[in-house]
Design a protein around this motif. Structure first.
Motif, short mmCIF file in Angstrom:
data_model
loop_
_atom_site.label_atom_id
_atom_site.label_comp_id
_atom_site.label_asym_id
_atom_site.label_seq_id
_atom_site.Cartn_x
_atom_site.Cartn_y
_atom_site.Cartn_z
N THR A 169 0.82 -1.21 0.00
CA THR A 169 0.00 0.00 0.00
C THR A 169 0.86 1.26 0.00
O THR A 169 0.56 2.24 -0.69
N GLY A 170 1.94 1.24 0.78
CA GLY A 170 2.80 2.41 0.87
C GLY A 170 3.45 2.77 -0.44
O GLY A 170 3.45 3.94 -0.85
N VAL A 171 4.01 1.78 -1.15
CA VAL A 171 4.65 2.06 -2.44
C VAL A 171 3.60 2.47 -3.46
O VAL A 171 3.85 3.37 -4.28
N HIS A 172 2.45 1.83 -3.43
CA HIS A 172 1.36 2.23 -4.33
C HIS A 172 1.05 3.72 -4.18
O HIS A 172 0.91 4.45 -5.16
N ALA A 204 5.16 -5.10 -6.01
CA ALA A 204 3.74 -5.29 -6.30
C ALA A 204 2.98 -3.98 -6.16
O ALA A 204 2.07 -3.69 -6.96
N GLY A 205 3.34 -3.17 -5.18
CA GLY A 205 2.71 -1.87 -5.03
C GLY A 205 3.03 -0.94 -6.18
O GLY A 205 2.16 -0.18 -6.65
N ARG A 326 3.04 6.06 5.88
CA ARG A 326 2.41 7.34 5.51
C ARG A 326 3.33 8.07 4.53
O ARG A 326 4.56 8.03 4.65
N LEU A 327 2.71 8.70 3.56
CA LEU A 327 3.45 9.47 2.56
C LEU A 327 3.78 10.84 3.12
O LEU A 327 2.89 11.57 3.56
#
Length: 348
Positions: A169-172, A204-205, A326-327
């Motif tokens: 999720t983070g890399v996405h 994958a993200g 978190r971004l």
């Protein structure tokens, strides 16, 4: 007693004028002793600087030690240092002492270190699995009640609690942010080996964000490294391609250090960058580094509290705890890409 010799139980007994068995009863609180004898024994212990051998005692009586074993792949990585610090804060409040060792990402070394911890009867065991390690050898200790928790990556061959970051999720989110700035060719520099759990999840993200935006996955824009120097070399290679990326994703903190160093050396201020994991002084870089920040303190705290719950009798099924990322948007990703700029720079 020689000045260079550690005081023994016998030395304390001789100082007080009682038997070693009496001293042992006082220190272990496992038998009757008068208040006066107890006071004299403790005074002698303080005077001589005697330290009880807790490991020997625990092996003798068959009980657990007051220590917690932690295995990490790299003692020099600040991420694992923060994880360890959080674990120590939690277990210290329970009177436990953290012992830590490095597997150096070697499965055999990890197993040997775990066996050392088991031999001293640690109260809990926490492991960041080395690549290629098999943890089925921990089935018997876990069945006997030893709390086992994996951190950062799941274990292999053993159903046990695990605490990981929301890598995918983070890399996405980070890649989607770059895409929103207009970038269409985005390079990915991940850790090695390529089938490492964190590398696979982060890739994958990356792929899911591209797919969501209708962008093709170009294998030529994906590379791997394991050291800062290798990451710098991969940065050079990616930017030297005929159709180079206009933005980069550095998939862990070591990769980020290498990418930042190489972009700085090459004077490349035209390449947007997002790093997975925050870095010390990231805010003061020029430009400041945009990151997908993990929460290593929360990972360590969650792992420690999970292990303590098991120690206190929790026998529910093993579960995976996912700690959110978190971004953190800073200047390195703020460079918008304008059509027609791609290919203007081909050096690195």
């Amino acid at each position: 007693m020689a000045a260079n010799r550690r005081p023994t139980l016998a030395d304390v007994a001789r100082e007080v004028g009682v038997s070693a068995k009496t001293v042992s009863r006082v220190l272990n609180e496992d038998g009757p002793s008068s208040p006066e004898t107890r006071e004299r024994v403790l005074a002698a212990v303080a005077k001589l600087g005697f330290q009880p051998n807790l490991m020997a005692r625990n092996i003798r009586v068959g009980g657990p030690d007051t220590t917690v074993g932690l295995v990490v792949p790299d003692l020099g990585n600040p991420f694992f240092g923060t994880v360890a610090g959080a674990i120590e804060d939690v277990v210290r409040a329970r009177g436990l002492t953290l012992l830590m060792g490095s597997s150096a990402e070697d499965a055999d070394r990890e197993r040997a270190l775990i066996q050392t911890f088991l031999a001293r009867r640690v109260s809990m065991l926490m492991v960041v699995p080395a690549f290629g390690a098999d943890h089925s050898h921990l089935k018997a200790p876990r069945a006997a009640g030893l709390p086992v928790v994996f951190l950062d990556r799941p274990g292999v061959g053993l159903s046990a609690d695990c605490v990981v970051s929301s890598n995918r999720t983070g890399v996405h989110e980070g890649v989607s942010h770059i895409i929103a700035r207009g970038h269409r060719r985005i390079g990915f520099i991940g850790d090695l080996p390529a089938n490492l759990y964190t590398r696979r999840e982060r890739l994958a993200g990356y792929r899911s964000a591209l797919a969501e935006a209708g962008l093709p996955y170009d294998r030529a824009l994906v590379s791997g490294a394991h050291t800062q120097e290798e990451a710098a070399a991969e940065t050079t290679a990616l930017l030297a391609r005929p159709q180079p990326p206009t933005a980069l994703i550095a998939a862990n903190n070591i990769m980020a250090l290498g990418v930042v160093a190489q972009l700085t050396r090459a004077g490349r201020k035209d390449v947007a960058l997002v790093a997975f994991d925050d870095l010390p002084l990231a805010e003061v870089l020029e430009p400041a580094l945009t990151v997908v920040a993990q929460d290593p303190a929360a990972i360590g705290e969650t792992a420690a509290r999970t292990a303590l719950a098991r120690l206190d009798g929790d026998r529910t099924r093993a579960r995976t705890h996912m700690v959110p990322t978190r971004l953190v948007v800073r200047g390195s990703s703020d460079l918008p890409h304008h059509p027609g700029e791609q290919g203007r720079h081909t050096g690195g």
